[in-house]
Design a protein around this motif. Structure first.
Motif, PDB file in Angstrom:
ATOM      1  N   PHE A  36      28.257  82.997 -12.623  1.00 24.85           N
ATOM      2  CA  PHE A  36      29.598  82.734 -13.145  1.00 24.85           C
ATOM      3  C   PHE A  36      30.411  84.014 -13.293  1.00 24.85           C
ATOM      4  CE2 PHE A  36      29.769  78.276 -14.323  1.00 24.85           C
ATOM      5  CZ  PHE A  36      28.445  77.908 -14.145  1.00 24.85           C
ATOM      6  N   ASP A  37      29.706  85.056 -13.531  1.00 22.39           N
ATOM      7  CA  ASP A  37      30.404  86.319 -13.735  1.00 22.39           C
ATOM      8  C   ASP A  37      31.067  86.793 -12.444  1.00 22.39           C
ATOM      9  OD1 ASP A  37      31.031  88.557 -15.414  1.00 22.39           O
ATOM     10  OD2 ASP A  37      29.713  89.707 -14.116  1.00 22.39           O
ATOM     11  N   LYS A  38      30.562  86.316 -11.368  1.00 21.90           N
ATOM     12  CA  LYS A  38      31.136  86.733 -10.089  1.00 21.90           C
ATOM     13  C   LYS A  38      32.536  86.181  -9.899  1.00 21.90           C
ATOM     14  CE  LYS A  38      27.870  85.139  -7.619  1.00 21.90           C
ATOM     15  NZ  LYS A  38      27.031  84.822  -6.441  1.00 21.90           N
ATOM     16  N   TYR A  39      32.829  85.139 -10.584  1.00 19.56           N
ATOM     17  CA  TYR A  39      34.145  84.518 -10.416  1.00 19.56           C
ATOM     18  C   TYR A  39      35.106  84.878 -11.533  1.00 19.56           C
ATOM     19  CZ  TYR A  39      31.824  81.782  -6.875  1.00 19.56           C
ATOM     20  OH  TYR A  39      31.136  81.389  -5.769  1.00 19.56           O
ATOM     21  N   GLY A  40      34.633  85.636 -12.473  1.00 16.85           N
ATOM     22  CA  GLY A  40      35.528  86.005 -13.577  1.00 16.85           C
ATOM     23  C   GLY A  40      34.764  86.698 -14.685  1.00 16.85           C
ATOM     24  N   TYR A  64      34.618  81.818 -20.511  1.00 17.12           N
ATOM     25  CA  TYR A  64      35.387  82.807 -19.733  1.00 17.12           C
ATOM     26  C   TYR A  64      36.483  83.421 -20.607  1.00 17.12           C
ATOM     27  CZ  TYR A  64      33.292  81.940 -15.214  1.00 17.12           C
ATOM     28  OH  TYR A  64      32.432  81.882 -14.173  1.00 17.12           O
ATOM     29  N   LYS A  65      36.971  84.520 -20.125  1.00 17.40           N
ATOM     30  CA  LYS A  65      38.028  85.186 -20.886  1.00 17.40           C
ATOM     31  C   LYS A  65      39.404  84.655 -20.494  1.00 17.40           C
ATOM     32  CE  LYS A  65      39.160  88.169 -23.929  1.00 17.40           C
ATOM     33  NZ  LYS A  65      40.480  87.619 -24.107  1.00 17.40           N
ATOM     34  N   TYR A  66      39.495  84.276 -19.279  1.00 17.08           N
ATOM     35  CA  TYR A  66      40.790  83.756 -18.826  1.00 17.08           C
ATOM     36  C   TYR A  66      40.629  82.367 -18.235  1.00 17.08           C
ATOM     37  CZ  TYR A  66      41.844  88.660 -19.279  1.00 17.08           C
ATOM     38  OH  TYR A  66      41.988  89.915 -19.760  1.00 17.08           O
ATOM     39  N   GLU A  69      40.384  82.173 -14.314  1.00 15.40           N
ATOM     40  CA  GLU A  69      39.049  82.481 -13.796  1.00 15.40           C
ATOM     41  C   GLU A  69      38.101  81.316 -14.033  1.00 15.40           C
ATOM     42  OE1 GLU A  69      39.216  87.277 -14.388  1.00 15.40           O
ATOM     43  OE2 GLU A  69      37.968  86.050 -15.686  1.00 15.40           O
ATOM     44  N   ALA A  70      38.239  80.774 -15.200  1.00 13.78           N
ATOM     45  CA  ALA A  70      37.386  79.625 -15.517  1.00 13.78           C
ATOM     46  C   ALA A  70      37.673  78.484 -14.549  1.00 13.78           C
ATOM     47  CB  ALA A  70      37.636  79.182 -16.953  1.00 13.78           C
ATOM     48  N   GLN A  71      38.917  78.252 -14.332  1.00 11.00           N
ATOM     49  CA  GLN A  71      39.294  77.178 -13.419  1.00 11.00           C
ATOM     50  C   GLN A  71      38.725  77.428 -12.029  1.00 11.00           C
ATOM     51  OE1 GLN A  71      40.779  74.381 -14.094  1.00 11.00           O
ATOM     52  NE2 GLN A  71      40.475  73.748 -11.989  1.00 11.00           N
ATOM     53  N   LYS A  72      38.828  78.635 -11.644  1.00  6.56           N
ATOM     54  CA  LYS A  72      38.306  78.978 -10.320  1.00  6.56           C
ATOM     55  C   LYS A  72      36.794  78.780 -10.268  1.00  6.56           C
ATOM     56  CE  LYS A  72      38.216  83.215  -8.962  1.00  6.56           C
ATOM     57  NZ  LYS A  72      38.721  84.541  -8.530  1.00  6.56           N
ATOM     58  N   ALA A  73      36.144  79.220 -11.300  1.00 11.55           N
ATOM     59  CA  ALA A  73      34.684  79.055 -11.356  1.00 11.55           C
ATOM     60  C   ALA A  73      34.315  77.581 -11.307  1.00 11.55           C
ATOM     61  CB  ALA A  73      34.155  79.701 -12.627  1.00 11.55           C
ATOM     62  N   VAL A  74      35.095  76.801 -11.975  1.00  7.26           N
ATOM     63  CA  VAL A  74      34.806  75.363 -11.976  1.00  7.26           C
ATOM     64  C   VAL A  74      34.892  74.817 -10.559  1.00  7.26           C
ATOM     65  CG1 VAL A  74      35.609  73.128 -12.739  1.00  7.26           C
ATOM     66  CG2 VAL A  74      35.587  75.040 -14.328  1.00  7.26           C
ATOM     67  N   MET A  88      27.033  70.763 -12.340  1.00  5.53           N
ATOM     68  CA  MET A  88      28.407  70.279 -12.488  1.00  5.53           C
ATOM     69  C   MET A  88      29.125  71.148 -13.506  1.00  5.53           C
ATOM     70  SD  MET A  88      27.910  66.238 -12.284  1.00  5.53           S
ATOM     71  CE  MET A  88      27.548  66.179 -14.001  1.00  5.53           C
ATOM     72  N   VAL A  89      30.142  71.790 -13.060  1.00  2.57           N
ATOM     73  CA  VAL A  89      30.897  72.672 -13.960  1.00  2.57           C
ATOM     74  C   VAL A  89      32.230  72.036 -14.309  1.00  2.57           C
ATOM     75  CG1 VAL A  89      31.858  74.968 -14.246  1.00  2.57           C
ATOM     76  CG2 VAL A  89      29.797  74.647 -12.881  1.00  2.57           C
ATOM     77  N   GLN A  90      32.526  71.982 -15.539  1.00  2.00           N
ATOM     78  CA  GLN A  90      33.789  71.390 -15.988  1.00  2.00           C
ATOM     79  C   GLN A  90      34.165  71.959 -17.347  1.00  2.00           C
ATOM     80  OE1 GLN A  90      32.197  67.286 -17.797  1.00  2.00           O
ATOM     81  NE2 GLN A  90      31.825  67.596 -15.622  1.00  2.00           N
ATOM     82  N   PHE A  91      35.389  71.834 -17.672  1.00  2.00           N
ATOM     83  CA  PHE A  91      35.846  72.358 -18.961  1.00  2.00           C
ATOM     84  C   PHE A  91      35.239  71.566 -20.113  1.00  2.00           C
ATOM     85  CE2 PHE A  91      38.995  74.045 -16.138  1.00  2.00           C
ATOM     86  CZ  PHE A  91      39.169  75.307 -16.643  1.00  2.00           C
TER      87      PHE A  91
END
Length: 257
Positions: A36-40, A64-66, A69-74, A88-91
DNA sequence: GTTGAGCGTT
């Protein structure tokens, strides 16, 4: 326990929590962090574990901090195969303190005591939206098939889960996942084992009132079968293996009651 | 050793 700070949640003031589901029970935060850190910028990675066994519950929380980035990671990590399992990644929908979360961002409950109308969108479920979720559902539905029974109506089953989650009707965490509750208390209060000690029984079930009676359904007489299988030679056989040469086993004395 | 819907800790 956060992966970074060993004193509970570090700071969730401005962090966006992502919920990672369908992860393997062996996956740890260390494995998800680099991913996950790779995306933000990952602020913290937490994986709820069982308090008794300590095993992972199958999901993790990544903060995530932003939001971007979180959205992108999702979008990027959602559906990614980790350790052979599609995650499955989701908010996150709910916060640690039962707070409402919007897009992973913790939002305090709005006090509308004065203002009446915020007119916020409750949660309009559009077909398009459902379609997306449906796609990912297929992945996890292929398991053993807990819904295999598919009772009489899927609606019922579906509704059951819906209420379990949506409705705060069941504050109790009965997740029938084998966790059960803390029965230790009950066990401790067990009645004194004085006269009801099963261990006290004779280890030799010889006095069994009803030994395995061969069912006559086979067509073979119990007597015949017993004679052939059980004791071909009554003298050689030793039922218990303790009194072979004994002449008088003395059933009454031996069989303490 | 296993499991599989879901939303979280000092």
């Amino acid at each position: 326990m956060s992966h970074f700070g060993r004193s509970g949640p570090p700071d969730i003031r401005d962090t966006y929590s992502l919920l990672v589901l369908n992860i393997t029970f062996r996956t740890t935060a260390d494995d998800l962090f680099p991913l996950f850190d790779k995306y933000g910028k990952v602020v913290d990675v937490f994986i709820p574990r069982d308090r008794r066994t300590g095993d992972s519950r199958g999901f993790a929380f990544v903060r995530y901090k932003y939001q971007d980035e979180a959205q992108k990671a999702v979008e990027k990590l959602d559906g990614r195969v980790v350790d052979g399992r599609e995650i499955m990644v989701q908010f996150a929908k709910y916060g640690p303190n039962a707070e409402r979360i919007h897009k992973g961002k913790i939002m305090e409950p709005v006090y509308k005591s004065k203002g009446r109308s915020k007119s916020r969108s409750p949660r309009p479920r559009y077909k398009d939206d459902n379609r997306d979720r449906d796609q990912r559902r297929r992945s996890r539905s292929r398991s053993r098939g807990r819904e295999r029974e598919s009772r009489r109506g899927k609606d019922k089953d579906r509704d059951y889960r819906h209420r379990s989650r949506s409705r705060s009707l069941s504050p109790d965490y009965h997740k029938d996942r084998g966790r059960g509750r803390y029965d230790d208390d009950r066990r401790s209060r067990s009645r004194s084992y004085g006269s009801a000690s099963p261990a006290r029984r004779s280890p030799s079930p010889r006095r069994s009132p009803s030994p395995r009676r061969t069912p006559p359904s086979r067509g073979a007489s119990p007597d015949a079968l017993k004679h052939k299988d059980r004791s071909p030679t009554p003298k050689s056989v030793s039922p218990r293996g303790r009194h072979v040469d004994s002449r008088s086993p003395s059933p009454r004395s031996d069989a303490d009651e």
